[in-house]
Design a protein around this motif. Structure first.
Motif, PDB file in Angstrom:
ATOM      1  N   ALA A  74      -4.459  -9.130   0.890  1.00  0.00           N
ATOM      2  CA  ALA A  74      -3.757 -10.157   0.121  1.00  0.00           C
ATOM      3  C   ALA A  74      -3.919 -11.521   0.783  1.00  0.00           C
ATOM      4  N   GLN A  91       0.821  -4.613  -2.579  1.00  0.00           N
ATOM      5  CA  GLN A  91      -0.398  -5.408  -2.455  1.00  0.00           C
ATOM      6  C   GLN A  91      -0.215  -6.523  -1.418  1.00  0.00           C
ATOM      7  N   GLN A 142      -0.541  -5.767   2.302  1.00  0.00           N
ATOM      8  CA  GLN A 142      -1.823  -5.393   2.891  1.00  0.00           C
ATOM      9  C   GLN A 142      -2.617  -6.632   3.294  1.00  0.00           C
ATOM     10  N   SER A 154       2.812  -6.880  -7.183  1.00  0.00           N
ATOM     11  CA  SER A 154       3.052  -5.726  -6.321  1.00  0.00           C
ATOM     12  C   SER A 154       3.472  -6.162  -4.923  1.00  0.00           C
TER      13      SER A 154
END
Lengths: 496, 443
Positions: free
Chosen positions: B191, B185, B188, B182
């Motif tokens: 991660a 993901q 953010q 992703s």
């Protein structure tokens, strides 16, 4: 005649003890006859009465007879008289002749003994017959057998008596079962039994002998189409379909299928770590040329457990819950929704039903009120305006859930959800994958095939449509490779 | 190495089409059939991913070529468990190249670093596997006897600088975790925070206490995280994440997987240094700031930040390092091995733990990390651990060094003065003048 009998009875009753014996025997006999007539005429139908009539009365009858003889024996000891002198004293000189065998007393005793034997014989046969009934097995030891009795009644084998599978035929099986039963009585009386009761893997009759009376291997041919619906925990309890074409052939005419394992020319043997039969030490199959191919559990190599028992695979190694079927809560709820007994129009009914069922309840009464409180409060809290209109359907769902709970959970016997896993398939338990796993390898490092399509074609797997993969694949399906692969596999399998 | 990687990436790009064509759709269907049942989590992650939407199936990434040393036969397919940046680069060529050039890609080559030495001697190999290589990346070893051909000591591993058997460096799954791949993901802060946290580099914690973190966590739903393009100031403007400042696109700059391209200082070593062509990198960063801040505003931030870094260097890092060098030159340590003497641990923590916390706190607007977790602890350990432990060695040259520092360095001589005098200096601004020289604009 009656007077003569009464005289005899009076004479036989030696002292208080003797009289007690006579009363016991006579009462037992009269009651037995009376109750037998009542049962035959249909006045009494309660199965528990059978327990008293066929077990208690004959025992009391014999006990009375024993007491009578004991009273005589005691009297002889106490008075120091011989049997003849005692007989003469009780029955007078008329009754006892020089030749005892020719005496009136002897004749009376002989006739009555014969009558007793007939009565006892009849009672014994009735008793054995009654003990062979499913009702006896299921209800005599009520609390112990209650879970098995409950699941048995809801099973596909509900009309096959317990003894058909658990006892078997012949004197040896009968004696064995009665000895076993005697021990069970002791363990029930003195609270020696395990909870939950372990599956009787060693005591069970050979499955092939039992099961194959009705299900013989040449009957397993072709395939069987089966659709299973499961519902999501969303608002609409959306259904998802899994359709399998189960390849159940026994291997005749070049077909393969799951009953290959028990086809007459094959032998599969295994040794498992323990009686749970969930973890294999090794598995082997006898090849047509007589050679044996063994797959050894590579994960156990360091522990190296010894194989206590080598078992030849039969029906119960997969169908381990053919009758005493304990459901998983989600399956049970799905089934009730499918049948319409639980209404899917109630919002979040599956999610809430499962939450209510999985509560930790110490008794059925607690479960009853807990399930009701859980469901009712959910709808009252979240749908206060509609709850009244929905009440009948909510109530119906609650009753179904209580039924599911009562069937599957038995706190007295410590049977929680999942206490007795089923080896059939592999959705709730490794099942097939106990052996069809890469952990078991032969000397060349091969393992028993575990391809998904080995045992079943898959026409839908959690899809919105029961035959999703048979239908044209939607252009945008993300898993269209899978649709196409499974469609081709199914079509190819049907061409065989 | 970089040249090799570039060549490899181009080569891979060339074979992308042919590999794609060689993928047998039936085999991928068989993969999905079993894995939907056996590993439903992986299947679902993939099913919901952009890969699935674009018909990239299992074999698109896992198919191996005959001769690959980690290839193995899995039912009807020849596959490799390990997917490397070289594999991903078959489609994502530019990203793979940037990763290969980044500082991240070198993270696995830590065997010679002080950190790795310390973990091996003070703890032990299993700790190095989990405690170091989980983040830095393991050297993945091929083991023909292993079911997936990968040695268990080195696999699983998703360290950012993983050394792969095919020669590539890195693991895309370090940020694009598992089978979801992703973008949202990776955009953010979570991660990054598997590794960028803790006593030695608390970027996660600093971000959480910063204004940037505050606005992110309180406006997460306004972040448009799933947008295809994610240009700060255009597609979102609620807050910046780690990715926003260090990697993601601005109106002028494209997204880059080379994380060092916007960082002017390296705050990692004992004494902070400017990086190569730091001016360009600073300009790159200020371009990101410009999405929300005027140049005057961001100039002010860097003015404050740079002064703090210089202060750290000159007040603590340089004297502490010189002191340690003197001690080593004069062979005053009791035990021969590095880290076998307490003062070495004191010095290590001074720069590696609190020293970094102070600098990272200043870099990312974290007041608490700059002061209480940072300079406060540096000062405490400098004055009351490092200097006393050095004095205990009883060496005249070392004592002279310390005395000179405390007597003559205006930043340290406060310890020999009266409180009232010092307070007066603060009130009058005389004290602040001592530090005036750090507030400069370098070109």
């Amino acid at each position: 005649m009656i007077r003569a009998y009464l005289d005899f009875i009076r004479a036989v009753s030696l002292g208080r003890l003797g009289r007690a014996g006579v009363v016991l025997t006579t009462t037992a006999f009269v009651s037995f006859v009376f109750m037998q007539l009542a049962m035959l005429s249909g006045i009494v139908t309660n199965s528990y009465v059978g327990l008293i009539v066929y077990l208690a009365f004959p025992v009391l009858f014999v006990l009375g007879l024993v007491i009578i003889f004991f009273a005589w024996y005691r009297q002889r000891k106490r008075t120091g008289l011989t049997t003849r002198e005692l007989l003469e004293r009780r029955f007078g000189p008329d009754g006892v002749k020089e030749d005892l065998a020719g005496s009136k007393v002897f004749r009376t005793v002989a006739v009555l003994t014969l009558a007793n034997l007939v009565i006892l014989g009849a009672a014994s046969i009735k008793m054995l017959h009654f003990m062979d009934s499913a009702k006896f097995c299921g209800t005599a030891c009520h609390s112990v057998m209650s879970p098995e009795w409950t699941t048995y009644q809801a099973s596909p084998h509900a009309r096959v008596a317990c003894v058909e599978c658990h006892v078997g035929e012949g004197v040896a099986a009968l004696v064995n079962s009665k000895l076993n039963g005697a021990w069970q009585m002791i363990s029930a009386a003195f609270n020696l039994y395990e909870r939950p009761i372990p599956t009787p893997v060693h005591q069970l009759r050979p499955a092939r002998e039992t099961c194959e009376k009705c299900h013989w291997p040449s009957k397993f041919y072709g395939s069987r189409l089966q659709t299973r619906v499961s519902y999501e925990n969303d608002r609409a309890s959306t259904p998802h379909y899994t359709t399998l074409n189960l390849k159940i052939d026994a291997g005749a005419a070049g077909n393969t299928g799951v009953h290959w394992h028990i086809s007459p020319d094959k032998e599969v043997r295994y040794a498992s770590v323990d009686d749970d039969r969930e973890e294999m030490i090794w598995v082997e199959s006898r090849q047509p040329d007589g050679s044996v191919r063994r797959f050894v559990n590579t994960r156990l190599s360091s522990r190296d457990p010894a194989a206590d028992e080598v078992r030849t695979m039969d029906c119960v190694d997969c169908h381990n819950r053919a009758t005493h079927i304990y459901q998983e809560p989600d399956r049970a709820v799905d089934e009730k929704i499918r049948l319409g007994a639980i209404d899917r129009d109630l919002p979040f009914i599956r999610r809430e039903a499962l939450a209510a069922l999985r509560g930790d309840y110490p008794s059925f009464e607690a479960a009853e009120s807990g399930i009701r409180a859980g469901l009712e409060s959910f709808y009252r809290r979240n749908y206060p305006d509609q709850t009244a209109a929905w009440y009948d359907r909510i109530d119906a769902a609650i009753i179904e859930l209580e039924g599911i709970w009562a069937r599957n959970v038995h706190p007295g016997m410590k049977i929680e959800w999942g206490a007795y896993p089923s080896f059939l398939g592999h959705s709730d338990n490794p099942g097939c994958f106990r052996c069809h796993t890469r952990d078991l390898q032969d000397e060349e490092g091969n393992w028993i095939p575990d391809d998904c399509t080995l045992c079943h074609s898959i026409l839908a797997f959690g899809e919105d449509d029961a035959f999703a993969y048979l239908e044209p694949t939607p252009e945008k399906a993300r898993n269209r490779a899978m649709h196409e692969y499974l469609r081709e596999e199914f079509l190819a399998s049907t061409r065989n | 190495m970089r040249q090799t990687l570039k060549a490899m990436t181009i080569l891979c790009l060339g074979v992308t089409v042919s590999v794609g064509a060689a993928e047998d759709p039936k085999a991928a269907g068989a993969c999905m059939t079993c894995h939907k049942e056996k590993t439903p989590g992986i299947y679902k992650q993939w099913f919901d991913s952009e890969h699935a939407a674009h018909n990239v199936t299992c074999l698109g990434c896992h198919q191996a070529q005959r001769g690959d040393n980690d290839a193995y036969q899995h039912y009807d397919a020849l596959i490799a468990t390990l997917v490397t940046p070289a594999d991903c680069g078959r489609c994502h060529a530019r990203a793979a190249e940037q990763v290969g050039n980044s500082y991240h890609a070198t993270a696995g080559q830590i065997l010679d670093s002080a950190d790795a030495y310390l973990a091996h001697v003070a703890a032990g190999d299993p700790v190095a596997v989990i405690g170091c290589e989980s983040c830095h990346g393991a050297k993945v070893v091929v083991d023909p006897k292993s079911p997936n051909k990968l040695a268990r000591r080195s696999w699983p591993n998703s360290g950012i600088g993983r050394i792969n058997p095919d020669g590539s460096l890195g693991a895309c799954s370090a940020c694009h975790t598992r089978h979801g791949f992703s973008k949202a993901q990776a955009r953010q802060p979570e991660a990054c925070s598997k590794c960028h946290l803790g006593p030695d580099h608390p970027q996660k914690e600093v971000y959480e206490e910063s204004k940037h973190g505050n606005t992110y966590f309180t406006n997460k739903e306004a972040m448009n995280l799933h947008a295809d393009a994610w240009v700060v100031g255009a597609d979102y403007s609620a807050a910046p994440t780690c990715a926003t400042c260090h990697m993601s696109a601005t109106k002028k700059q494209g997204v880059t997987h080379d994380v060092g391209q916007r960082i002017a200082w390296t705050l990692r070593p004992p004494i902070s240094k400017h990086k190569d062509s730091w001016q360009t990198k600073r300009a790159n960063m200020q371009d990101v700031c410009a999405a929300c801040h005027t140049a005057t505003f961001s100039d002010g931030h860097f003015y404050q930040f740079d002064a703090t870094v210089r202060l750290y260097n000159e007040k603590f890092a340089v004297p502490a390092t010189n002191l340690m060098n003197l001690i080593r030159e004069r062979k005053l340590l009791e035990n021969p091995a590095s880290f076998s003497n307490e003062i070495e641990w004191t010095y290590w923590e001074l720069w590696h733990h609190e020293g970094r916390r102070a600098r990272h706190g200043a870099a990312m607007m974290g007041p608490d990390y700059t002061w209480w977790h940072g300079f406060y602890e540096i000062a405490q350990h400098f004055y009351f651990k490092l200097l006393p432990e050095a004095r205990e060695l009883g060496d005249p040259a070392v004592n002279a060094f310390i005395d000179n520092l405390l007597d003559n360095d205006p930043m340290h001589s406060w310890v020999r003065e009266q409180t009232e005098d010092l307070k007066k200096q603060i009130r009058s601004g005389a004290m602040q003048k001592t530090y005036q020289r750090f507030f400069i604009v370098e070109d």
